[in-house]
Design a protein around this motif. Structure first.
Motif, PDB file in Angstrom:
ATOM      1  N   SER A 152       0.842  -1.202   0.000  1.00 30.34           N
ATOM      2  CA  SER A 152       0.000   0.000   0.000  1.00 30.34           C
ATOM      3  C   SER A 152       0.876   1.251   0.000  1.00 30.34           C
ATOM      4  O   SER A 152       0.592   2.237  -0.711  1.00 30.34           O
ATOM      5  CB  SER A 152      -0.916   0.006   1.227  1.00 30.34           C
ATOM      6  OG  SER A 152      -1.810  -1.091   1.178  1.00 30.34           O
ATOM      7  N   GLN A 153       1.952   1.226   0.806  1.00 30.41           N
ATOM      8  CA  GLN A 153       2.864   2.373   0.854  1.00 30.41           C
ATOM      9  C   GLN A 153       3.563   2.584  -0.481  1.00 30.41           C
ATOM     10  O   GLN A 153       3.742   3.722  -0.932  1.00 30.41           O
ATOM     11  CB  GLN A 153       3.896   2.159   1.971  1.00 30.41           C
ATOM     12  CG  GLN A 153       3.317   2.236   3.372  1.00 30.41           C
ATOM     13  CD  GLN A 153       4.316   1.825   4.430  1.00 30.41           C
ATOM     14  OE1 GLN A 153       5.175   0.971   4.188  1.00 30.41           O
ATOM     15  NE2 GLN A 153       4.204   2.428   5.630  1.00 30.41           N
ATOM     16  N   ALA A 179       1.108   4.126  -2.911  1.00 29.04           N
ATOM     17  CA  ALA A 179       0.904   5.552  -2.658  1.00 29.04           C
ATOM     18  C   ALA A 179       2.094   6.350  -3.158  1.00 29.04           C
ATOM     19  O   ALA A 179       1.941   7.462  -3.708  1.00 29.04           O
ATOM     20  CB  ALA A 179       0.716   5.774  -1.154  1.00 29.04           C
ATOM     21  N   GLU A 180       3.299   5.792  -3.022  1.00 27.67           N
ATOM     22  CA  GLU A 180       4.517   6.474  -3.482  1.00 27.67           C
ATOM     23  C   GLU A 180       4.561   6.589  -4.997  1.00 27.67           C
ATOM     24  O   GLU A 180       4.996   7.612  -5.550  1.00 27.67           O
ATOM     25  CB  GLU A 180       5.744   5.691  -2.981  1.00 27.67           C
ATOM     26  CG  GLU A 180       7.069   6.360  -3.301  1.00 27.67           C
ATOM     27  CD  GLU A 180       7.334   7.571  -2.409  1.00 27.67           C
ATOM     28  OE1 GLU A 180       8.157   8.416  -2.821  1.00 27.67           O
ATOM     29  OE2 GLU A 180       6.734   7.681  -1.316  1.00 27.67           O
ATOM     30  N   SER A 231      -2.410   1.529  -7.637  1.00 21.95           N
ATOM     31  CA  SER A 231      -3.136   0.766  -6.625  1.00 21.95           C
ATOM     32  C   SER A 231      -2.238  -0.317  -5.993  1.00 21.95           C
ATOM     33  O   SER A 231      -1.234  -0.733  -6.573  1.00 21.95           O
ATOM     34  CB  SER A 231      -4.366   0.103  -7.253  1.00 21.95           C
ATOM     35  OG  SER A 231      -3.959  -0.900  -8.167  1.00 21.95           O
ATOM     36  N   GLN A 232      -2.655  -0.726  -4.791  1.00 23.39           N
ATOM     37  CA  GLN A 232      -1.936  -1.813  -4.111  1.00 23.39           C
ATOM     38  C   GLN A 232      -1.983  -3.088  -4.938  1.00 23.39           C
ATOM     39  O   GLN A 232      -1.011  -3.845  -4.980  1.00 23.39           O
ATOM     40  CB  GLN A 232      -2.555  -2.037  -2.722  1.00 23.39           C
ATOM     41  CG  GLN A 232      -1.890  -3.136  -1.902  1.00 23.39           C
ATOM     42  CD  GLN A 232      -2.567  -4.490  -2.088  1.00 23.39           C
ATOM     43  OE1 GLN A 232      -3.760  -4.531  -2.402  1.00 23.39           O
ATOM     44  NE2 GLN A 232      -1.819  -5.553  -1.906  1.00 23.39           N
TER      45      GLN A 232
END
Length: 270
Positions: A238-239, A242-243, A247-248
């Motif tokens: 997930s991180q 976001a970076e 999407s995850q």
């Protein structure tokens, strides 16, 4: 039917008396039912009374370097076989019948268990000659003989004696439990296994990293960045998503593809 005499310690019966008493016990053994208490007593007494035959046969192999008790145990197997197969109607002394069985069992033991590594026949024979010479000279000199003294005694070159002594090391493989040091208590003793080196588990990691490095260089910059974030910085999917602004689920698919590619490359390298 005459009762068999009770012998408290059959092993202490003199050989001459054992020959006479053995005939009595063999005579009864032929008519006793196998498995009965009396049958077992007769058979066991015959074994104990005739162990002297085993010791006599074992003495012929005393220069082999093996534990005498081991040889006697093996020879006793031959004695038991002889007892089970002996027939009084053959009109032959039991000792004459038994000794070939005993010697045969001992020879089979040496054939099957000795010489842990292959050694030429001449060196096997030289080992026996050296053992006899060392025994004779040790008694005469009251110390272990030198190579030069052994060579003179056997009328051989010193080089041949040294070769024979070295070859003798292949007679029996050393145990890893053999003590390497002597101390005052059992806690001071170390076995050979305790001082042997072992493979450093970190070597496999180093090897894997060496194999992986060129495979990582084959990835494009974005893929290398994803690998670094996931396995170097230990970021969650997930991180990472976001970076990177994805999407995850997309990160998960990218990681699966990258790992599969690297794993395939690692297998090819191995």
């Amino acid at each position: 039917m005459t009762e068999l005499p009770w012998i408290e310690d059959a092993g202490k019966v003199a050989p001459k008396d054992a020959r006479a008493m053995s005939k009595l016990f063999f005579d009864r053994l032929q008519v006793l039912e196998e498995g009965t208490h009396e049958y077992q007593y007769a058979r066991n007494t015959l074994i104990e009374m005739n162990v002297s035959l085993v010791r006599y046969a074992a003495s012929r192999f005393r220069n082999r370097g093996d534990d005498t008790e081991d040889i006697i145990q093996v020879g006793t197997i031959g004695l038991i076989k002889a007892i089970d197969r002996f027939d009084l109607s053959r009109e032959v002394e039991f000792a004459t019948f038994a000794v070939p069985y005993i010697v045969g069992e001992i020879k089979r033991f040496f054939r099957d268990t000795t010489w842990a590594v292959h050694v030429p026949r001449r060196l096997q024979e030289l080992r026996v000659d050296l053992a006899k010479a060392k025994e004779e000279l040790s008694v005469r000199l009251d110390r272990d003989p030198t190579v030069k003294e052994l060579a003179a005694h056997l009328e051989l070159d010193e080089e041949e004696v040294v070769e024979g002594l070295v070859a003798s090391n292949g007679y029996v493989a050393g145990s890893l439990d053999t003590p390497t040091t002597e101390g005052e208590s059992s806690s001071d003793h170390r076995s050979l296994a305790d001082v042997l080196g072992e493979t450093d588990p970190a070597l496999e990691t180093v090897d894997n990293l060496q194999t992986l490095a060129p495979l990582l260089r084959q990835l494009d910059p974005r893929e290398r960045e994803i690998v670094n974030m996931r396995f170097g910085l230990e970021m969650t999917q997930s991180q990472i998503g976001a970076e990177l602004g994805v999407s995850q689920m997309h990160v998960s698919r990218l990681l699966a593809r990258i790992v599969k590619q690297l794993r395939a490359g690692m297998c090819v390298e191995v």
